[in-house]
Each structure stands twice: as C-alpha cells, then as structure tokens.
Write an enzyme that holds these catalytic residues in place. Structure first.
Site, mmCIF file in Angstrom:
data_model
loop_
_atom_site.group_PDB
_atom_site.id
_atom_site.type_symbol
_atom_site.label_atom_id
_atom_site.label_comp_id
_atom_site.label_asym_id
_atom_site.label_seq_id
_atom_site.Cartn_x
_atom_site.Cartn_y
_atom_site.Cartn_z
ATOM 1 C CG HIS A 1 25.502 51.253 66.276
ATOM 2 N ND1 HIS A 1 26.532 52.059 66.723
ATOM 3 C CD2 HIS A 1 26.088 50.226 65.612
ATOM 4 C CE1 HIS A 1 27.682 51.533 66.340
ATOM 5 N NE2 HIS A 1 27.435 50.424 65.671
ATOM 6 C CG MET B 1 27.149 48.899 73.491
ATOM 7 S SD MET B 1 28.299 49.973 74.378
ATOM 8 C CE MET B 1 28.125 51.491 73.430
#
Length: 219
Positions: free
Chosen positions: A65, A36
């Site tokens: 991810h 992130m």
C-alpha cells in the site's frame, strides 16, 4: 472466504522476518505492507530494499500500500522488490489511469485507495481497470487508530458499486479493525480485511487470526 492481511506497520520493526513467519504459521492469507513517505502522510516507513529482503521469508502475497506522493516514480522498484499487489491513492497521483496501467504492465495486480474524506465518486472512471479497491477507515499515517464508524456505509456503497461490474475487484478495508468490529466490516462487503494492532498487539496471533476469520466468515 474472507482474506485476513496482517499489517506489519504494527509489528516489531526489529523482528519483521520473524513476525511475518509467525503470522503466516498462524493462518494469515496476505501480508499488508504500508509504505509512507513523510509527505503524503505524516510518517516514514520502509522502502523497496526492505521489502526485497522480507520477500525471502514467505510466499504469502505481499499487499503493498503506497501512501506516497507521485507513486508512479517508484512502481517499478516495488514490483521488482516482490510486491504482488500495488495500491496507490487516488489523492496522490495526477494520472491515475496511467499509473494503474504501469502496474499491470509489470505483471502486478493494481489497487486504488481512498482516504476517509474522499468520496467514492472519485474512482467511478477507474474501477473497471483495477483489481482491488482499498477503503481507508482511519486517516492514514499511523497504526492503532480508532475505526471511523461512518465508514461502514461507505464500505457497503463501495461493495454495491463493485458488484455491478462484469469483473468484480476485491474490496479491502484498512484501519482500526479489531475483534469487535470485524463482523460488521465483513457484513458490509469487505473481501480483504487488514488488521495491525489487533493482531500484533495480541498475546496469541494464531487465536486472534482464527477468531477474526470466524467472525468475518459468519456474515
């Protein structure tokens, strides 16, 4: 067989290597790593340097991810760090096909992710080129959130969409997965199930993963 991928977002950040070793011994199939940037999602986590260090601790596939803006700028760094699967968000890049092609040319499997409010129509043109479709069942950015119940129908629709292809990408689900809903998620069509707080917040990782596998594979 369903794939269980513990998300280290919910692990003890000061003991990541130990946590990964423990869930591997407990029966984890993949390690899910959330990246992130504080822009695409309201949180900041780890980058390629940490992933490179963690890569030395296990041979399990690293399912990375990328919840970051303009992910194409960093694909090569994450590939070099040891990512086996690299997933980008359809909402985060202007040239998704080019980004997927970049991942594949680096010898990695390519995934595309959708936020809860993003319709499946956004990935109709790209699914023949991907290896994995990730359906987010919480709004990304933080671990421990509650599963959005209406996501079950989206998972089922995605499964139907993928099943019609000559080469079916894996269908992955991430967000709010626990022992109570994993059976329904698997029944809706998920192949890969990400779980964070449900595993790392439990007292017995091995028992939790075994129970998850049993529930997921009995559907």
């Amino acid at each position: 067989m369903k794939i269980i991928a513990p998300s280290i977002l919910s692990a003890d950040g000061g003991r990541l290597s130990e946590e990964i070793a423990t869930v591997e011994k407990a029966g984890a199939d993949w390690i899910h790593i959330d990246v992130m940037d504080g822009h695409f999602v309201p949180n900041i986590t780890i980058g390629p340097a940490i992933i490179s260090t963690l890569r030395k601790t296990t041979k399990l596939p690293f399912d990375v991810h990328l919840m970051i803006e303009n992910p194409e700028r960093y694909i090569e760094s994450f590939a070099q760090a040891g990512a086996d699967i690299i997933t980008v968000h359809v909402e985060a890049t202007n040239h998704l096909h080019r980004t997927i092609d970049m991942i594949k040319k680096l010898g990695r499997e390519a995934g595309v992710s959708l936020n809860p409010a993003t319709p499946l129509t956004q990935i109709e043109e790209i699914i023949p080129y991907i290896d994995l479709l990730l359906i987010m069942t919480v709004n990304p950015g933080f671990g421990g959130q509650q599963f959005i119940k209406t996501s079950l129908s989206k998972i089922a629709k995605a499964n139907k969409m993928l099943t019609g292809l000559s080469r079916k990408p894996l269908l992955e689900v991430d967000g709010g997965v626990n022992l109570k809903n994993i059976g329904d998620i698997a029944k809706a069509g998920a192949d890969v199930i990400v779980a964070g707080a449900a595993i790392f917040g439990s007292d017995d990782y091995q028992k939790t993963i075994a129970t998850m596998k049993l529930a997921a594979n009995n559907n």
